[in-house]
Design a protein around this motif. Structure first.
Motif, PDB file in Angstrom:
ATOM      1  N   GLU A  65       0.831  -1.211   0.000  1.00 61.04           N
ATOM      2  CA  GLU A  65       0.000   0.000   0.000  1.00 61.04           C
ATOM      3  C   GLU A  65       0.862   1.256   0.000  1.00 61.04           C
ATOM      4  N   ALA A  66       1.955   1.225   0.743  1.00 63.32           N
ATOM      5  CA  ALA A  66       2.843   2.390   0.798  1.00 63.32           C
ATOM      6  C   ALA A  66       3.499   2.634  -0.554  1.00 63.32           C
ATOM      7  N   ALA A  67       3.932   1.569  -1.210  1.00 58.76           N
ATOM      8  CA  ALA A  67       4.560   1.707  -2.525  1.00 58.76           C
ATOM      9  C   ALA A  67       3.570   2.254  -3.542  1.00 58.76           C
ATOM     10  N   GLU A  68       2.349   1.740  -3.515  1.00 55.89           N
ATOM     11  CA  GLU A  68       1.324   2.207  -4.457  1.00 55.89           C
ATOM     12  C   GLU A  68       1.021   3.686  -4.250  1.00 55.89           C
ATOM     13  N   ALA A  69       0.996   4.119  -3.010  1.00 53.63           N
ATOM     14  CA  ALA A  69       0.683   5.515  -2.710  1.00 53.63           C
ATOM     15  C   ALA A  69       1.815   6.456  -3.085  1.00 53.63           C
ATOM     16  N   ALA A  70       3.021   5.907  -3.264  1.00 56.45           N
ATOM     17  CA  ALA A  70       4.191   6.746  -3.529  1.00 56.45           C
ATOM     18  C   ALA A  70       4.317   7.161  -4.993  1.00 56.45           C
ATOM     19  N   GLY A  71       3.504   6.574  -5.866  1.00 61.85           N
ATOM     20  CA  GLY A  71       3.575   6.945  -7.271  1.00 61.85           C
ATOM     21  C   GLY A  71       4.463   6.018  -8.085  1.00 61.85           C
ATOM     22  N   ALA A  72       4.983   6.514  -9.204  1.00 57.15           N
ATOM     23  CA  ALA A  72       5.695   5.657 -10.155  1.00 57.15           C
ATOM     24  C   ALA A  72       7.210   5.693 -10.007  1.00 57.15           C
ATOM     25  N   ASP A  73       7.749   6.676  -9.284  1.00 58.06           N
ATOM     26  CA  ASP A  73       9.198   6.790  -9.167  1.00 58.06           C
ATOM     27  C   ASP A  73       9.773   5.629  -8.354  1.00 58.06           C
ATOM     28  N   PRO A  74      10.718   4.870  -8.923  1.00 56.77           N
ATOM     29  CA  PRO A  74      11.247   3.693  -8.233  1.00 56.77           C
ATOM     30  C   PRO A  74      11.866   4.006  -6.868  1.00 56.77           C
ATOM     31  N   ALA A  75      12.639   5.091  -6.791  1.00 54.76           N
ATOM     32  CA  ALA A  75      13.276   5.433  -5.516  1.00 54.76           C
ATOM     33  C   ALA A  75      12.231   5.782  -4.461  1.00 54.76           C
ATOM     34  N   ALA A  76      11.224   6.549  -4.859  1.00 52.16           N
ATOM     35  CA  ALA A  76      10.171   6.925  -3.923  1.00 52.16           C
ATOM     36  C   ALA A  76       9.400   5.707  -3.449  1.00 52.16           C
ATOM     37  N   ARG A  77       9.133   4.786  -4.364  1.00 49.91           N
ATOM     38  CA  ARG A  77       8.398   3.583  -3.993  1.00 49.91           C
ATOM     39  C   ARG A  77       9.224   2.713  -3.046  1.00 49.91           C
ATOM     40  N   ALA A  78      10.510   2.587  -3.328  1.00 55.57           N
ATOM     41  CA  ALA A  78      11.383   1.778  -2.466  1.00 55.57           C
ATOM     42  C   ALA A  78      11.446   2.362  -1.065  1.00 55.57           C
ATOM     43  N   ILE A  79      11.631   3.668  -0.979  1.00 57.44           N
ATOM     44  CA  ILE A  79      11.715   4.328   0.325  1.00 57.44           C
ATOM     45  C   ILE A  79      10.395   4.208   1.075  1.00 57.44           C
ATOM     46  N   ALA A  80       9.287   4.412   0.379  1.00 58.86           N
ATOM     47  CA  ALA A  80       7.973   4.329   1.029  1.00 58.86           C
ATOM     48  C   ALA A  80       7.704   2.929   1.558  1.00 58.86           C
ATOM     49  N   SER A  81       8.034   1.925   0.762  1.00 59.09           N
ATOM     50  CA  SER A  81       7.792   0.539   1.161  1.00 59.09           C
ATOM     51  C   SER A  81       8.628   0.165   2.379  1.00 59.09           C
ATOM     52  N   VAL A  82       9.914   0.481   2.318  1.00 61.22           N
ATOM     53  CA  VAL A  82      10.793   0.161   3.441  1.00 61.22           C
ATOM     54  C   VAL A  82      10.407   0.971   4.673  1.00 61.22           C
ATOM     55  N   SER A  83      10.010   2.215   4.474  1.00 61.12           N
ATOM     56  CA  SER A  83       9.594   3.054   5.599  1.00 61.12           C
ATOM     57  C   SER A  83       8.400   2.451   6.333  1.00 61.12           C
ATOM     58  N   ALA A  84       7.454   1.916   5.573  1.00 56.68           N
ATOM     59  CA  ALA A  84       6.274   1.291   6.195  1.00 56.68           C
ATOM     60  C   ALA A  84       6.683   0.082   7.019  1.00 56.68           C
ATOM     61  N   PHE A  85       7.618  -0.692   6.501  1.00 55.28           N
ATOM     62  CA  PHE A  85       8.101  -1.869   7.219  1.00 55.28           C
ATOM     63  C   PHE A  85       8.817  -1.470   8.503  1.00 55.28           C
ATOM     64  N   VAL A  86       9.717  -0.505   8.399  1.00 59.90           N
ATOM     65  CA  VAL A  86      10.466  -0.072   9.584  1.00 59.90           C
ATOM     66  C   VAL A  86       9.540   0.554  10.619  1.00 59.90           C
TER      67      VAL A  86
END
Length: 202
Positions: free
Chosen positions: A83-104
């Protein structure tokens, strides 16, 4: 009539059983993550405020209860990171950071979940196979995510291997952090994991 239909005070028998199972899952998590308490069915039942009769209503044994907790945590991780990655948009770096941030953030909010799923489950022979399955599942999902973002020109087995390296590395990083073996902030973990993902699939 209410007794015959299984309804008591407006709550069905199925709903009551589900509520008891939820209490037992929470109790299993609490006891399993507590280094000062032995992880036994007796202690789980005491923590849940339920008798062993109700434990066996939901689980065949303690291993089954712990496996259910492991699966529950894994499902939560997969849901919030996606869900965090999807909300972050299409930019790969933004999606990676959002996904990992949700996990942490999940680990920060409730360190018990990371400890039982990543650290403690690896130490139990009965749970180790399921933990391995889940790690490989997350590695596969990592490879799929990289493919969807068109990050990697390789594809196939190489992406799967990169996924295993990423998930295994993150698991070791989190283990060291939970054990206090590394001096790192949550932001440090997020940055390191995101860089790792982008480097592996760059």
């Amino acid at each position: 009539m209410a007794v015959q239909s299984g309804v008591y005070r407006g709550v069905s028998a199925v709903e009551r059983a589900a509520e008891r199972r939820g209490r037992l899952l929470e109790a299993t998590l609490a006891v399993w993550a507590d280094p000062d308490v032995s992880t036994t069915m007796t202690n789980v039942c005491a923590r849940a405020g339920l008798s062993e009769r109700y434990f066996y209503e939901s689980f065949a044994n303690l291993d089954a209860a712990q496996t259910a907790v492991l699966d529950q945590v894994a499902t939560e991780i997969e849901t919030i990171t996606h869900e965090a990655a999807e909300a972050a948009g299409a930019d790969p770096a933004a999606r990676a950071i959002a996904s990992v941030s949700a996990f942490v953030q999940l680990l920060v909010d409730d360190p018990r979940k990371g400890r039982v799923a990543i650290v403690e489950a690896a130490a139990l022979p009965a749970l180790r196979p399921r933990r391995t399955e889940l790690m490989r599942h997350f590695a596969h999902r990592t490879a799929e995510a990289a493919g969807e973002l068109r990050l990697s020109p390789r594809g196939g087995a190489e992406d799967e291997l990169a996924g295993l390296v990423f998930i295994g590395g993150v698991a070791e990083l989190v283990t060291a952090w939970l054990d206090g073996a590394v001096d790192a902030t949550p932001d440090d973990l997020i940055a390191a994991a995101a860089r790792s993902f982008l480097a592996l699939y760059g």
